[in-house]
Design a protein around this motif. Structure first.
Motif, short mmCIF file in Angstrom:
data_model
loop_
_atom_site.label_atom_id
_atom_site.label_comp_id
_atom_site.label_asym_id
_atom_site.label_seq_id
_atom_site.Cartn_x
_atom_site.Cartn_y
_atom_site.Cartn_z
N ILE A 117 7.68 44.53 -77.90
CA ILE A 117 8.23 45.85 -77.58
C ILE A 117 7.27 46.65 -76.72
O ILE A 117 7.66 47.27 -75.72
N VAL A 118 5.99 46.67 -77.09
CA VAL A 118 5.01 47.45 -76.35
C VAL A 118 4.87 46.93 -74.92
O VAL A 118 4.79 47.72 -73.96
N CYS A 119 4.86 45.63 -74.74
CA CYS A 119 4.75 45.07 -73.38
C CYS A 119 5.95 45.46 -72.52
O CYS A 119 5.79 45.83 -71.35
N VAL A 120 7.14 45.39 -73.08
CA VAL A 120 8.34 45.74 -72.33
C VAL A 120 8.33 47.22 -71.96
O VAL A 120 8.64 47.60 -70.81
N LEU A 121 7.97 48.08 -72.90
CA LEU A 121 7.94 49.52 -72.64
C LEU A 121 6.88 49.87 -71.60
O LEU A 121 7.10 50.75 -70.75
#
Length: 450
Positions: free
Chosen positions: A317-321
Motif C-alpha cells: 500500500i505504501v509503495c503504491v501511494l
C-alpha cells in the motif's frame, strides 16, 4: 493446550483458516470501506470549506478525539481483554459500565472547558461550532464501549458494520451540504449527529447481544476495579499512534501556524490513512484472538500470523501511494492543495512503521502486556515534541511532517526492542508461520512440507 493431529504444521495451517480469515475479511473490508468514504468526504470538505475552513474543522475534531482516547483510560480495551480471557461476563461488563458513566460526565465538562479556553476568541462561526461539538462526547464514548463488547464476543461482522455506519451517514450528509454550499456549522452538526446517534445505538445493540449478562459464568474470577484500571492505563496508547490520541503535531499547527498550514497537513495525512485503517482492522481481530490462547507458543504464532499479514499489505500500500500521491492529491482535493504532495511523501515514510507497530502492540496486549505499546508511544511522543520544538519554527509545516515520521520509526524500534527482551520474537515461529501463510495464499506452489 495440546496440538491437533499432525503436530505443529497442522496447528499453523489451521491458524490461517476460518474463523480468523473470515474475521480479517470483515475488519479489513471495513477499513477499506472507511478509507474509500474518506476519499469522498476529504475532497468535498476541502472544496467546500477551503484550506482555512478545513483547518478549523480539523481543530474542532481534534479535542473530542483526544479526550475520548485519553479520558477513556483504556477501559474499553480492558473490558475486551478480560471478557476474552473468560472472566464473569456480568460482573466484568457491569464494572466497565460504571467506569463509562463517570467518564461521560467528566469528559463533557472537560470539552466545555476546551471550548472556553481554545475557541472563545475565534470567529462567531467557529465558536458556535465548538459549542455544538460538546454533544459528540457521550455518543463517541458509547460507541467505544459498544464496539469493545462486540469485539470480545467475537461479533466482528456486526463490529465492522457499526464501525462503518456513522462514517457512511456522515458521507451522505457532507455530499448534501456540498451541493447546498453550506458552511462550517452545518458540517459540524452533521458530524456530531451521525457520531452521537450511531454511537448510542451501537452501545444499546451490543448490550442487548451480551446474553450472558443474566447468566454469570465463573470460568475465571472477575477483575476488580483496580485491576481493570491498571490494565487500561498501561495500554492506553497501545493500539494507537500519537496522531490518533495526543496529536501534538496537529495541536501545534493549530496553535502556532495559520489555519491554512493545518489544512494542507491534514490533506497530506489523508493520503496515508489506508495503512492506518488496515492496521487497525487487523489489530481488532488480533487482540482477542491472541488473548484467547492460553499456551504461550500458540499465542506467539497467532500474533505472527497477523504481523505478517500487516507487513505484506502495508508494504504494498505504501509503495503504491508513494508512486501516485502527486496525481491523487491534486485530482481529489484540488490544485490549491498541491503543497500537500511533498508533505505526503514524508508522512508515508512513517506510515509503514506505525501500521506494523500498531498490530504488534495489539498482539502484545493480547499477551497481557499492554504497557509495551504505551511505552513505545510515550517514547514517540517525547521525540515528536522535541522535533516540533526544533523544526516547527524553522521549516513550519514540513517540520511537523518530519517530526511525525521520525517519531513513528522511533515507536516501532522501541516496541521491537521490548518484545525481543520479553521473548516474544521467536524467529522459528516467525519463519514457520510465514511459510505456511505463503502456502495458504498460493496453493499451486505446493503444500508446506514437514
Amino acid at each position: 493446550m495440546s496440538a491437533p493431529p499432525g503436530g505443529l504444521n497442522a496447528t499453523l495451517r489451521s491458524s490461517w483458516r476460518s474463523p480468523s480469515r473470515r474475521n480479517l475479511f470483515y475488519t479489513v473490508g471495513a477499513g477499506l470501506l472507511i478509507q474509500l468514504m474518506l476519499v469522498v468526504t476529504g475532497p468535498f470538505l476541502s472544496r467546500l470549506l477551503g484550506p482555512a475552513g478545513r483547518g478549523d474543522l480539523a481543530a474542532l475534531m481534534i479535542w473530542p478525539a483526544v479526550l475520548i482516547q485519553l479520558g477513556g483510560l483504556g477501559i474499553p480495551a480492558a473490558v475486551t481483554y478480560f471478557l476474552s480471557r473468560g472472566t464473569d461476563r456480568r460482573e466484568t461488563i457491569g464494572l466497565g459500565l460504571r467506569f463509562a458513566g463517570i467518564q461521560a460526565v467528566v469528559l463533557i465538562l472537560l470539552q466545555g472547558l476546551v471550548v472556553v479556553a481554545v475557541f472563545a476568541s475565534r470567529s462567531p462561526e467557529v465558536h458556535e461550532a465548538a459549542l455544538i461539538s460538546i454533544a459528540v462526547i457521550p455518543g463517541a464514548l458509547a460507541q467505544e464501549y459498544g464496539l469493545a463488547l462486540l469485539q470480545a464476543r467475537g461479533s466482528l461482522a456486526w463490529y465492522s458494520v457499526l464501525q462503518v455506519l456513522p462514517i457512511a451517514l456522515y458521507v451522505v450528509a457532507v455530499v448534501v451540504l456540498f451541493v447546498a454550499s453550506a458552511g462550517l456549522v452545518p458540517v459540524v452538526i452533521a458530524w456530531v449527529g451521525t457520531t452521537a446517534s450511531v454511537g448510542l445505538a451501537t452501545f444499546a445493540f451490543a448490550v442487548s447481544r451480551t446474553d450472558a449478562l443474566g447468566r454469570p459464568t465463573r470460568e475465571r474470577s472477575s477483575p476488580g476495579g483496580r485491576e481493570m484500571l491498571s490494565f487500561g492505563l498501561r495500554g492506553i496508547l497501545s493500539a494507537n499512534s500519537a496522531t490518533d490520541i495526543v496529536r501534538p503535531d496537529q495541536i501545534a499547527l493549530a496553535l502556532f501556524l495559520p489555519s491554512r498550514a493545518l489544512g494542507l497537513y491534514v490533506v497530506a495525512l489523508a493520503i496515508t490513512n489506508l495503512p492506518y485503517f488496515i492496521a487497525k482492522a487487523i489489530g481488532i481481530a488480533a487482540f482477542p484472538a491472541v488473548a484467547r490462547e492460553s499456551e504461550p507458543s500458540v499465542a506467539r504464532r497467532a500474533g505472527w500470523r497477523y504481523l505478517w499479514a500487516m507487513i505484506g499489505s502495508a508494504g504494498v500500500i505504501v509503495c503504491v501511494l508513494f508512486a501516485t500521491a502527486s496525481f491523487l492529491i491534486p485530482f481529489f482535493f484540488g490544485q490549491e492543495f498541491h503543497e500537500s504532495v511533498d508533505l505526503s511523501y514524508i508522512l508515508l515514510a512513517g506510515a509503514f512503521f506505525t501500521a506494523v507497530r500498531r498490530v504488534g502492540a495489539e498482539c502484545m496486549r493480547g499477551r497481557g502486556q499492554p504497557g509495551a505499546g504505551t511505552t513505545a508511544e510515550i517514547a514517540a511522543v517525547i521525540w515528536l515534541l522535541a522535533t516540533l520544538a526544533v523544526l516547527l519554527p524553522v521549516v513550519g509545516v514540513t517540520g511537523a511532517a518530519i517530526g511525525l515520521a521520525s517519531s513513528q520509526l522511533t515507536s516501532f524500534l522501541v516496541l521491537a526492542a521490548i518484545a525481543a527482551r520479553r521473548g516474544e520474537l521467536h524467529h522459528a515461529d516467525a519463519a514457520a508461520t510465514l511459510r505456511v501463510g505463503l502456502a495458504q495464499l498460493n496453493p499451486a506452489a505446493g503444500r508446506y512440507r514437514r
